[in-house]
Every structure is written in C-alpha cells, then in structure tokens.
Scaffold this motif. Structure first.
Motif, PDB file in Angstrom:
ATOM      1  N   PHE B  42      -0.218  53.963  43.697  1.00  0.00           N
ATOM      2  CA  PHE B  42       0.755  54.830  43.013  1.00  0.00           C
ATOM      3  C   PHE B  42       0.573  56.243  43.574  1.00  0.00           C
ATOM      4  O   PHE B  42       1.619  57.000  43.210  1.00  0.00           O
ATOM      5  CB  PHE B  42       1.087  54.714  41.780  1.00  0.00           C
ATOM      6  CG  PHE B  42       1.544  53.549  41.289  1.00  0.00           C
ATOM      7  CD1 PHE B  42       2.864  53.452  40.997  1.00  0.00           C
ATOM      8  CD2 PHE B  42       0.637  52.059  40.773  1.00  0.00           C
ATOM      9  CE1 PHE B  42       3.455  51.930  40.746  1.00  0.00           C
ATOM     10  CE2 PHE B  42       1.220  51.017  40.521  1.00  0.00           C
ATOM     11  CZ  PHE B  42       2.897  50.895  40.141  1.00  0.00           C
ATOM     12  N   GLU B  43      -0.373  56.553  44.432  1.00  0.00           N
ATOM     13  CA  GLU B  43      -0.530  57.954  44.511  1.00  0.00           C
ATOM     14  C   GLU B  43      -0.159  57.887  45.928  1.00  0.00           C
ATOM     15  O   GLU B  43       0.611  59.191  46.457  1.00  0.00           O
ATOM     16  CB  GLU B  43      -2.299  58.117  44.496  1.00  0.00           C
ATOM     17  CG  GLU B  43      -2.525  59.600  45.107  1.00  0.00           C
ATOM     18  CD  GLU B  43      -4.089  59.602  44.997  1.00  0.00           C
ATOM     19  OE1 GLU B  43      -4.529  60.331  44.088  1.00  0.00           O
ATOM     20  OE2 GLU B  43      -4.780  59.100  45.997  1.00  0.00           O
ATOM     21  N   THR B  44      -0.183  57.327  46.822  1.00  0.00           N
ATOM     22  CA  THR B  44       0.160  57.309  48.114  1.00  0.00           C
ATOM     23  C   THR B  44       1.640  57.632  48.504  1.00  0.00           C
ATOM     24  O   THR B  44       1.762  58.459  49.452  1.00  0.00           O
ATOM     25  CB  THR B  44      -0.515  55.929  49.002  1.00  0.00           C
ATOM     26  OG1 THR B  44      -1.932  55.798  48.775  1.00  0.00           O
ATOM     27  CG2 THR B  44      -0.464  56.410  50.604  1.00  0.00           C
ATOM     28  N   PRO B  45       2.448  56.745  48.008  1.00  0.00           N
ATOM     29  CA  PRO B  45       3.909  57.235  48.316  1.00  0.00           C
ATOM     30  C   PRO B  45       4.185  58.625  47.874  1.00  0.00           C
ATOM     31  O   PRO B  45       4.995  59.464  48.544  1.00  0.00           O
ATOM     32  CB  PRO B  45       4.808  56.389  47.220  1.00  0.00           C
ATOM     33  CG  PRO B  45       3.787  55.079  47.034  1.00  0.00           C
ATOM     34  CD  PRO B  45       2.308  55.654  46.756  1.00  0.00           C
ATOM     35  N   PHE B  46       3.679  59.349  46.704  1.00  0.00           N
ATOM     36  CA  PHE B  46       3.744  60.757  46.435  1.00  0.00           C
ATOM     37  C   PHE B  46       3.146  61.519  47.563  1.00  0.00           C
ATOM     38  O   PHE B  46       4.064  62.478  47.942  1.00  0.00           O
ATOM     39  CB  PHE B  46       2.774  61.012  45.352  1.00  0.00           C
ATOM     40  CG  PHE B  46       2.778  62.422  44.783  1.00  0.00           C
ATOM     41  CD1 PHE B  46       3.610  63.104  44.078  1.00  0.00           C
ATOM     42  CD2 PHE B  46       1.570  63.164  45.338  1.00  0.00           C
ATOM     43  CE1 PHE B  46       3.599  64.444  43.873  1.00  0.00           C
ATOM     44  CE2 PHE B  46       1.251  64.602  45.160  1.00  0.00           C
ATOM     45  CZ  PHE B  46       2.288  65.196  44.221  1.00  0.00           C
ATOM     46  N   VAL B  47       2.071  61.180  48.258  1.00  0.00           N
ATOM     47  CA  VAL B  47       1.629  62.041  49.417  1.00  0.00           C
ATOM     48  C   VAL B  47       2.408  61.725  50.549  1.00  0.00           C
ATOM     49  O   VAL B  47       2.564  63.040  51.282  1.00  0.00           O
ATOM     50  CB  VAL B  47      -0.053  61.475  49.553  1.00  0.00           C
ATOM     51  CG1 VAL B  47      -0.583  61.963  50.870  1.00  0.00           C
ATOM     52  CG2 VAL B  47      -1.051  61.881  48.546  1.00  0.00           C
ATOM     53  N   LEU B  48       2.908  60.746  50.818  1.00  0.00           N
ATOM     54  CA  LEU B  48       3.630  60.467  51.998  1.00  0.00           C
ATOM     55  C   LEU B  48       4.943  61.286  51.791  1.00  0.00           C
ATOM     56  O   LEU B  48       5.561  61.912  52.674  1.00  0.00           O
ATOM     57  CB  LEU B  48       4.073  59.248  52.359  1.00  0.00           C
ATOM     58  CG  LEU B  48       2.674  58.142  52.764  1.00  0.00           C
ATOM     59  CD1 LEU B  48       3.276  56.789  52.865  1.00  0.00           C
ATOM     60  CD2 LEU B  48       2.020  58.576  53.965  1.00  0.00           C
TER      61      LEU B  48
END
Lengths: 314, 314
Positions: B42-48
């Motif tokens: 759930f963190e990576t989409p925020f980062v992308l």
C-alpha cells in the motif's frame, strides 16, 4: 587485522590485488593485511621488486568465523581450505560468481573486466584517494599481466584506461618495454620441475551436472618462449598424467600461450582428453598437442567451451 | 531490453530500485526495462504517484539463457521461478549473498547499507550522471521506506547522506512529513484479506544444515497503526497456520512493527514456533504474541538470530 588474499597458485594479480586492497582498506579505516595462498610464479617477484614491496606471508590457519576479504577469486576450491567456515566481508573479483555465500551483508564488487586491479583503481578513484607509487606499480603490473598487455580477449576499455592512468604514477615511461621485461621474467622457467610448472597457474573446475560432476585440472603457461616449454613436453605430459591420478580428476589440460603471438597450443595427455578437446574446441590432438589458435583466455574461452560441452552431455 | 526486477512480494525498494536501475542502465548504453514480481503493497502506489511513474508490468515468463538484472535480492527462492536457468548479468543488492551463481563474469554491487537505492545513488555519482527528479523521488522514498526513516538498525551514514542529497532534487522540503505520509499510506490496510496481509512483505528462508533444512516463512507488517493489525489477530494467526500447512513449512512468524515507536510485537501461531522464539530471542509468547522489543529488522536481527539458533541445533 582483516586478512586479504587471492587464489591458490597465485599469479601477479592475486598477489598485487591482495597487497593493494589491504592498503586501501587500511587507509579507509579497516586495518588489513595481505597474505598469499602458495608460492609465487616467476613474474611476481620481478613486480614486487619493481614496486619495492615485500612478499606477503603465507596465510596461516584461520579460526572458524574469522572475517576475511577475498580478491581475484570467489570459489571455495580456489581459496582457503576452510572458506565455508570463514566470514567473508569483502570480495573484489572479475571472475564468474561460483559457490560463495556470505553470513551477513558484505561488500562485493565484481565487474567483467580484465583484471581485479582495474576494479581496485576504480575503488581508489571513487573514494577520491590518491594512488601511491608502489600501489600504482602493483596495479599496473597486474593489469598488464592479466591482459597479456591487452592481447587477451578479456581486455576491456577500463583496463586500458587503468594502464594509461597508472603508468605515470608508477613512473613507467615505456609500458611496452616494461611489459616485455615482466613477460621475460615470467618465461625464465630455468630448471623448475615439470610438476611445478604444471601447478604454477592451475585451477580445478567442476563441469556439468553436479551429481556426475566432471572435475578437470586446467593449467596455463604464458610465455614468450614456448619452444622451451615444448622442449620439455614429455616430462610435462607425464606430470599431467600423474596429477590426474593423484587428484582423482577426469582430465588435465595445459595451455601453452605464446604471449607475443597471442596463440595457444595445448598439451593433451591422453585419449579421453583428446576426445573432449576435439568435441569442445574442434581441435584435433597430434602427438599430444592441440592447436587452439587464438583461444588464449582460460576464463573467457577455455572454461566456457568445456562448460558448454559437458552441459550438453547431461 | 534487459529485464530488471526486485524480489517476490515487492516492497518500495524492490520496485523503485528496478525502475531506477533500468533507467540508469539505459542511460549507460544497456537498454533495460523494469518489471515487478507480484502485487504492490500500500506504500508503493503512493510513491509511484509522487514520482509520476507508472507501475512496472509483471515479469513475463523468460526463456532459459535470457540475460537479467536483479535488484534488492539474490536468492532463488525470492526471485523469478527459473532464475537458475537465466543469465544474471547485473546485481545491485544489500542482502547477504545466498545461492546465486553466474555463468559469466557479471556486474555485482553489494554493500551492507540500509537500502538498494543508496547503492544506485552511488552508481549515478560514480558515473557522474545527474539524478533526474523522478529517480530522486523513487530513491528517496525507497531509503526512507527500507530504513523506516532511519529507525532501522540497518541504517548507515550512506543512507542518511543519500536522503540529504536526494530530498532537494525530489523537491521534498520536509522529509519527516513526507515519510509520515508514506507510512500512513502503507498503514491504510483497509479490508485486505488476512492471507494477503501476511504475504505483503513475506520471505521464505532455509535455516541450519541443508540436509535437515528448516524452512520458515517470515512476514513483517510495518505500520503506524499496530492496533488495527492486532484487532485482526485471530484471522492473521489462522492465515499463518494455513500458509504453514499449504507450503509445507516448519514455522511461520509475523512481525508487527510499530514504525513510530520502533518496536516489534510478533504473532506466533503455535507451540513449536513459540519454543523457537523463546530459544532464539528469549521472548515468551503470551496469547499468540511475543514482544521482541526493538528488534525490528528481519535482515539484521530476526534472520541472524534464527540462523544462529538452528545452526546450534546441528
């Protein structure tokens, strides 16, 4: 003191890189000491004398768990006898990655260049550390030795750049003359017993399916005077047969590389080896010798062809 | 196009490092394409989304012999299913070296730092390449994620320097606020099924003597909201028991890391796991939970303690 060492049957790169990396690590805050894993060849004393550096001591037995740094090799069969029990914290190498594993995250620097010393120069430059004259002499000599002064197909632009960078620091004005001096020292084999000549630059490799592993001993003699080596052909073939029996190997081969012409004529001690050489290199053996043409690199040409041959057998 | 990918059950470092390394290799003359080996957390989409970068595609099946680049892992069990048949030409990683071997000399860059992206920044700087804003955002986020904004004991000075260098390029003025936003996104687990929560950051390790290898599944949930996770404790323990049975494992553990307090309370699904946790960490299990205090790093604290425990059993 972190022990730093190269492979068994050390060549100039194995010794020079151990000395240079130990010095670099020490300068960077990790006190380190270079060791060797065997007797020197005839080239390395010439290089150490030019650099004004002592021969590193033989590696003593190390307790399990001791932290160590490896240069110019990573496979257990080419390293300290109890490598699997040691804690490898650093490796700088230009060979394929074999059976190494580490207990903790470590510093590993591998690149497909012609010489480990080329990577050590990069480490100096990345750390913005000056290169001292003795280190420059060691690294320059190692690159010239491992690449046969750029004749080896393992040579990369990085190796050429390293030589161009290091020669002025080493105060070597004529690189070609210096390389020829090194190669002449290496070729002055004198009355060295044939068994020693065979082992001077010799590694054991396992090919094919691990379950039916073919273990082969592969020696190389790089010389400016191949006539001398072929003058001792009968003795060398006998030494190869003896090594094969003593070490329980499936085959032994000895490449005789004419450094100046960049060619390799290989000594082939028996019918079973001759069949493999024919299959792997399409080279017939005549009177114990197979002409491998310009295939002078064990790492890049001999080993991959044998690997492919034995893989296809499975 | 050289495929570049991180480990199964990808975290932000595995995805960000694949994207950044593929871009770096392409800029250096080796056209490369990033892939992922599973669903995003759930963190990576925020980062992308912050970086303005698309989600990389799932890795397709690769033919034997295909050249590949690995980031943030090196063990077969954590990689493409047929890794042993692929030709690994590049690896950038900060884990211990496992069972990787290469067919040819390769580019390997391993250092014991907190994040693979820290090494990728070094590669840019050593090559004197500018860092573009999207890459800076990806690397910055990966370092903050892997080190839990420097709370993890894996953090090194290099990771801190990387963040200081990257934040202005990424135009992140308040690094702490950005990290908290990232961690909040990661902690917003919604109604994700328990089996998925378990697998989100989950790796299988083999401990002890290879002949009697103990295979354990070790999951981690790093969250700013541990109360939410413990609210679903019964479901998670059931999912752990199911995973253990389905995958024929010897044990499954799930660390629940409170990011903001830097503490780890571990879910322990059965008596046999509780005995190991007691022996390896001197931590009793009460009602399915063992308090591991500040041991929040799987790589540096959990895995080595289990390794040591099972080694001692042999």
């Amino acid at each position: 003191m972190l022990p730093v060492f190269g492979h068994l049957n050390p060549d100039t790169d194995a010794i020079a890189s151990a000395l240079v990396y130990a010095h670099l690590l020490s300068r960077q805050g990790t006190p380190a000491q270079a060791y060797r894993l065997g007797e020197l060849n005839f080239e390395t004393p010439f290089v150490l004398q030019k650099a004004g550096v002592e021969v590193p001591p033989l590696l003593p037995a190390l307790d399990a768990g001791t932290a160590v740094a490896l240069v110019d090799h990573n496979e257990r069969a080419q390293s300290a006898p109890n490598l699997a029990d040691l804690q490898v914290t650093h490796v700088v190498d230009h060979h394929k990655l074999g059976d190494l594993s580490t207990m903790q995250p470590a510093f590993l620097r591998f690149e497909p260049v012609g010489c480990t010393a080329t990577l050590l120069l990069k480490l100096h430059r990345e750390a913005r550390l000056s290169v001292e004259r003795a280190d420059a002499t060691l690294m320059l000599s190692a690159v010239l030795s491992d690449t046969l002064h750029f004749r080896s197909p393992t040579t990369t632009p990085d190796d050429r750049e390293a030589v161009a960078f290091l020669a002025p620091i080493a105060r070597v004005r004529d690189v070609m003359a210096y390389a020829l001096e090194m190669f002449a020292a290496k070729s002055d084999l004198g009355d060295t017993p044939a068994a020693e000549l065979l082992r001077m630059d010799y590694k054991v490799f396992a090919f094919g399916d691990p379950a039916l592993a073919q273990r082969w001993g592969l020696g190389m003699i790089e010389t400016t005077n191949p006539a001398y080596v072929f003058g001792r052909q009968a003795e060398l073939l006998a030494a190869m047969r003896a090594a094969k029996a003593a070490d329980g190997l499936d085959g032994v081969l000895l490449g005789v590389v004419d450094i100046l012409n960049g060619t390799n004529r290989m000594l082939v001690p028996g019918e079973s080896e001759a069949q493999v050489v024919q299959a792997a290199f399409a080279a017939p053996t005549v009177d114990g010798v197979a002409d491998l043409g310009d295939r002078i690199s064990r790492k890049k040409q001999i080993v991959p062809a044998l690997e492919q041959h034995f893989e296809a057998q499975v």
